[in-house]
Design a protein around this motif. Structure first.
Motif, short mmCIF file in Angstrom:
data_model
loop_
_atom_site.label_atom_id
_atom_site.label_comp_id
_atom_site.label_asym_id
_atom_site.label_seq_id
_atom_site.Cartn_x
_atom_site.Cartn_y
_atom_site.Cartn_z
N LEU A 109 0.42 -1.15 -0.03
CA LEU A 109 -0.01 -0.31 0.08
C LEU A 109 0.86 1.05 -0.05
O LEU A 109 0.68 2.31 -0.31
N TYR A 110 1.98 1.03 0.58
CA TYR A 110 2.58 2.47 0.49
C TYR A 110 3.30 2.28 -0.15
O TYR A 110 3.67 3.68 -0.87
N GLU A 111 3.54 1.61 -1.64
CA GLU A 111 4.91 1.74 -2.64
C GLU A 111 4.03 1.88 -3.65
O GLU A 111 4.60 2.89 -4.83
N SER A 112 2.80 1.66 -3.75
CA SER A 112 1.78 2.14 -4.71
C SER A 112 0.84 3.29 -4.34
O SER A 112 0.15 3.51 -4.38
N SER A 113 0.98 4.25 -2.85
CA SER A 113 0.29 5.35 -2.73
C SER A 113 -0.03 6.32 -3.91
O SER A 113 -0.64 6.86 -3.63
N LYS A 114 1.45 6.15 -4.79
CA LYS A 114 0.83 7.09 -5.84
C LYS A 114 0.65 6.61 -7.31
O LYS A 114 -0.01 7.68 -7.58
N ASN A 115 1.01 5.63 -7.40
CA ASN A 115 0.89 4.98 -8.75
C ASN A 115 0.38 3.37 -7.58
O ASN A 115 1.55 2.66 -7.56
N THR A 116 -1.15 3.84 -8.28
CA THR A 116 -1.44 2.14 -8.08
C THR A 116 -1.19 0.62 -8.75
O THR A 116 -1.50 -0.18 -8.04
N ILE A 117 -0.63 1.33 -9.86
CA ILE A 117 -0.39 0.02 -10.48
C ILE A 117 0.89 -0.97 -10.35
O ILE A 117 1.10 -1.94 -10.29
#
Length: 492
Positions: A109-117
């Protein structure tokens, strides 16, 4: 220098072939077959894995070479030593994967906070890092035995061929875009199996329950060199990782494209490093400082000549290169190419500086400098990326790598009384500068590819002729004389 020249030339050729395949992939197949979003995602996954892999390998690839000569007196000593090298990384790998599994949801969730892909691909990062880490350990085993060429082939060429196959699989719709990103795990897994097979063929790997006699000194060095290896990789890839936290993921595609072009400058350094590193370790262990100083100067000026040719070759053709790419914003990376290229040019002219430091008694102090610079580059990226985008990331990298390289140079000069530069350093720099201004501001009125070929050939001939005339590098002159001798012999 015979073995250095011979294997360095082979490694350089192999690395350039790998970069040529990579250039086709990244300049055409990636943007056309994947698109900027999945190209950005691919580069994010690989950059994060590159940051992580020194931790997975526990820095063993550097330790293995440093202590190799002290632990290969008998077959039993050698087997216990290498067994220890293979087991040490498990001290980090086992708890890391346990924690990663337990907190995966929060991490993803943290790693995809800006880019959901990004969310569905976070699990790949530590697995690819693990494969790369153990690949580097077995590659170091080959380098310690002065057998670096095959490892270079697997690392630089074979991996890229597998990626190319996956890209064609996307094009012919055998696999989907998400499956292509997943296939990277398979690519690096196969490369690991291949290097293990060859390493065992060169020297049969025999595991031993006994630990080597100098276990404590090996462990202490490994802990310290782990931080050093992590610092070096973070300086290279932290920018792409942090772009994901602030900008849309396609910006990683634009930035990575530019960085890839600039990184070609470091190809000769990477190739020469494979063989100069174990030789440097041997010279230091035998206290042959005069020979080491000679190697330092020769590696510096040779890499400067080759790196300088590549740098101006990239710069004078960069506008034509961007005309070939899809019109999707890739030319935003023009400043990045100049900036990252400059940082790599400064780095390559330091020759085997890193090998000298990592095998000396001063590596602890330089390590501290590297750790401090990680905080510097992270801080600069936090300031510059939101303000200047990918140009800010490039500027932060230039400042950090420039400071780190300068610190390492001054340390070797003042502490070890070794100096890489001569008057030929200045001559090469002046030639490079003059030819840049002579060729950058004009173009042939042809197709971009024809322009690039013609301009590259012309500048290469002039550049090498001037360096040959002024006898800048004895190694370069030696290679040119041999090539000219063979050419004219055939002609006659």
């Amino acid at each position: 220098m015979g073995i250095v020249i011979k294997q360095s030339i082979k490694n350089t050729i192999i690395t350039f072939i790998g970069f040529a395949i990579g250039a086709i992939n990244i300049l055409y197949m990636y943007p056309v077959f994947l698109g900027k979003e999945y190209l950005g995602l691919t580069n994010y996954v690989l950059s994060a894995a590159n940051i992580l892999y020194p931790i997975m390998s526990f820095g063993i690839q550097n330790t293995l070479i440093k202590f190799f000569n002290e632990n290969n007196k008998t077959e039993e000593e050698l087997s216990s030593y290498f067994s220890y090298m293979l087991l040490l990384p498990l001290l980090i790998i086992i708890p890391f994967f346990a924690l990663f599994y337990l907190f995966y949801e929060n991490i993803a969730l943290y790693e995809s906070s800006k880019n959901t892909i990004v969310y569905d691909f976070v699990w790949e990062i530590p697995i690819i890092a693990l494969f790369i880490g153990y690949f580097e350990i077995f590659y170091a085993w080959l380098r310690a035995h002065m057998k670096s060429v095959f490892g270079s082939f697997v690392k630089e060429v074979f991996v890229r061929i597998l990626v190319t196959i996956s890209l064609f699989a996307v094009y012919f719709k055998f696999i989907t875009l998400p499956q292509f990103v997943h296939s990277l795990v398979l690519v690096y897994g196969i490369s690991l199996l291949v290097i293990i097979y060859y390493a065992n063929k060169v020297k049969r790997i025999q595991l031993n329950k006994k630990f080597p006699k100098n276990t404590k000194s090996i462990f202490v060095f490994t802990i310290l060199i782990l931080f050093s290896a992590s610092v070096a990789n973070m300086l290279l890839d932290i920018d792409k990782y942090m772009i994901n936290q602030f900008l849309k993921i396609e910006n990683i595609a634009f930035y990575s494209m530019a960085v890839y072009l600039a990184m070609v400058i470091s190809v000769p350094q990477r190739a020469m490093h494979q063989i100069t590193y174990p030789i440097t370790a041997k010279l230091i262990s035998e206290n042959k400082w005069q020979e080491l100083n000679e190697l330092y100067k020769k590696s510096s000026v040779t890499l400067q000549v080759i790196g300088g040719l590549i740098y101006i070759g990239i710069l004078v053709n960069i506008n034509q290169v961007y005309k070939i790419l899809p019109d999707e914003g890739y030319d935003q990376g023009l400043f990045v190419v100049f900036t990252i290229g400059l940082s790599k040019y400064f780095d390559v002219i330091l020759g085997n500086n890193n090998a000298i430091i990592f095998n000396s008694k001063y590596y602890k102090t330089v390590l501290l400098l590297g750790v401090l610079l990680v905080f510097v580059i992270v801080g600069l990226n936090l300031i510059f990326i939101p303000k200047y985008g990918i140009n800010g990331a490039a500027l932060a990298t230039l400042i950090a790598i420039g400071m780190y390289s300068l610190a390492k140079l001054l340390f070797v000069v003042f502490k070890m009384k070794l100096f890489p530069f001569t008057k030929n350093t200045i001559i090469s720099f002046v030639i490079t500068l003059i030819l840049f201004f002579a060729f950058y501001f004009w173009e042939f009125p042809f197709h971009p590819i024809i322009n690039i070929v013609l301009k590259s050939l012309l500048i290469s001939v002039v550049y090498l002729a001037l360096h040959f005339y002024f006898k800048v590098s004895s190694d370069i002159n030696f290679v040119i004389r041999n090539l000219l001798g063979k050419f004219f012999k055939v002609k006659s």
